[in-house]
Design an enzyme around this catalytic site. Structure first.
Site, PDB file in Angstrom:
ATOM      1  N   GLN A 136     -52.327   3.508  25.717  1.00 55.65           N
ATOM      2  CA  GLN A 136     -51.073   3.847  26.394  1.00 55.65           C
ATOM      3  C   GLN A 136     -50.535   2.645  27.177  1.00 55.65           C
ATOM      4  OE1 GLN A 136     -49.261   7.021  26.508  1.00 55.65           O
ATOM      5  NE2 GLN A 136     -47.748   5.665  27.415  1.00 55.65           N
ATOM      6  N   ARG A 297     -45.897   3.612  21.373  1.00 55.14           N
ATOM      7  CA  ARG A 297     -47.288   3.993  21.113  1.00 55.14           C
ATOM      8  C   ARG A 297     -47.651   3.653  19.674  1.00 55.14           C
ATOM      9  NH1 ARG A 297     -49.877   7.755  23.657  1.00 55.14           N
ATOM     10  NH2 ARG A 297     -51.650   6.519  22.955  1.00 55.14           N
TER      11      ARG A 297
HETATM   12  N1   CP Z   1     -49.167   9.885  26.006  1.00 55.25           N
HETATM   13  C1   CP Z   1     -50.041  10.513  25.199  1.00 55.25           C
HETATM   14  O1   CP Z   1     -51.186  10.109  25.027  1.00 55.25           O
HETATM   15  O2   CP Z   1     -49.522  11.596  24.573  1.00 55.25           O
HETATM   16  P1   CP Z   1     -50.362  12.628  23.687  1.00 55.25           P
HETATM   17  O3   CP Z   1     -51.265  13.378  24.617  1.00 55.25           O
HETATM   18  O4   CP Z   1     -49.305  13.507  23.066  1.00 55.25           O
HETATM   19  O5   CP Z   1     -51.137  11.863  22.669  1.00 55.25           O
END
Ligand code: CP
Ligand code: NVA
Length: 311
Positions: A136, A297
């Site tokens: 992230q 991402r």
């Molecule tokens: N930000 C993130 O990791 O989103 P998810 O939980 O949808 O993977």
């Protein structure tokens, strides 16, 4: 830069130059994808995607990033495999390492992702644990670089649950890269002392600062305000308590105005609980950048796979 064979378990294990390299590789892969150009660097590679916790962005990013580069992703949900129930993590790791070329893990314990790396013999990527969420941070930093053209010297303030995986990982990444990083949180939700100390050591080398405070004035001069949910996955029972403690730390327009900078951006790793950690109006006003961050991402996770496993 050669990162072949490396795992990404926490950004602590990566040098500033390696982190910058992954961000720049992601920017390059993103530009290529916008022109309709994808690669073949994961051709013939099979990638296991283990999810003990749910996911939208991380799962989709690993899946699409892998397929874009010619690889095969295999989703293994929490009820699909024996991991940790009928079979030890060590044994599952040794099996998956014989069959797959790389493994992503999202789940509870950091210890699990570390054991997977130790026993599988293939690159393992941390898709979020209770402690860290390193992929992230790469997306967040790519987004900051797109917005400001640089990373070192920026002022980033994380507001909310200051001891969760996002706060921990942003603090590590910021210290390494030289971003001035502040956690604005009530004292009961401050990060662990030893991690703060480690990150301050990184920051001292990079020439930036790490500040942990409960003083709202700390947002002054922020280039970016970042928040995350008040209850992370697995902490749902704590909701009432957290809302009571964190209500004063909501990111609303009054807090955004306190930065004194019109150009301050808002970031969120998502999913967001609007009305809790951020108001709907602040979220919508900054939604273009927040969804750039979500898109990033995919480009950053692709970069991690290409750099550590690609041909
Ligand atoms: N930000 C993130 O990791 O989103 P998810 O939980 O949808 O993977
Ligand atoms: N802190 C959040 C991050 C979600 C991407 C959680 O762990 O649920």
């Amino acid at each position: 830069m050669n990162l072949k064979g490396r795992s990404l378990l926490t950004l602590k294990d990566f040098t500033p130059a390696e982190i910058e390299y992954l961000i720049d590789l992601a920017a390059d892969l993103k530009a290529k994808k916008k022109q309709g150009i994808t690669g073949n660097s994961l051709k013939g590679k099979n990638i296991a995607l283990i999810f003990e916790k749910p996911s939208t962005r991380t799962r989709c990013a690993f899946t699409v990033g892998c397929i874009d580069e010619g690889g095969h992703p295999e989703y293994l949900g929490k009820n699909d495999i024996q991991l940790g129930h009928k079979e030890s993590v060590e044994d599952t790791a040794r099996v998956l390492g014989r069959i797959f070329d790389g493994i992503e893990f999202r789940g509870f314990k950091q210890e699990t992702v570390e054991k997977l790396a130790k026993y599988s013999g293939v690159p393992v990527w941390n898709g979020l644990t209770d402690l860290y969420h390193p992929t992230q941070i790469l997306a967040d930093f790519l987004t900051l670089k797109e917005q400001f053209g640089k990373l070192a010297g920026l002022n980033l303030v994380f507001v909310g649950d200051g001891r969760n995986n996002m706060a921990n990982s942003l603090m590590i990444g910021s210290g390494k890269i030289g971003i001035n990083f502040t956690i604005l949180a009530p004292k009961s939700l401050w990060p662990k002392e030893d991690l703060v100390k480690t990150c301050k050591e990184y920051a001292a080398v990079a020439g930036s600062t790490i500040t942990i405070t409960d003083d709202m004035e700390a947002v002054k001069d922020a280039d970016a305000i970042y928040t995350d949910v008040w209850c992370s996955m697995g902490e749902e029972d704590l909701a009432a308590d957290r809302i009571a403690i964190l209500k004063p730390y909501q990111v609303n327009q009054t807090l955004m105005d306190k930065t004194g900078k019109k150009e301050t951006i808002f970031l969120h790793c998502l999913p967001a609980v609007k009305g809790n950690e951020v108001t709907e109006d602040v979220f919508e006003k900054h939604s273009k950048v927040v969804f750039d961050e979500a898109e990033n991402r995919m480009h950053t996770i692709k970069a991690v796979m290409v750099a550590t496993l690609g041909n």
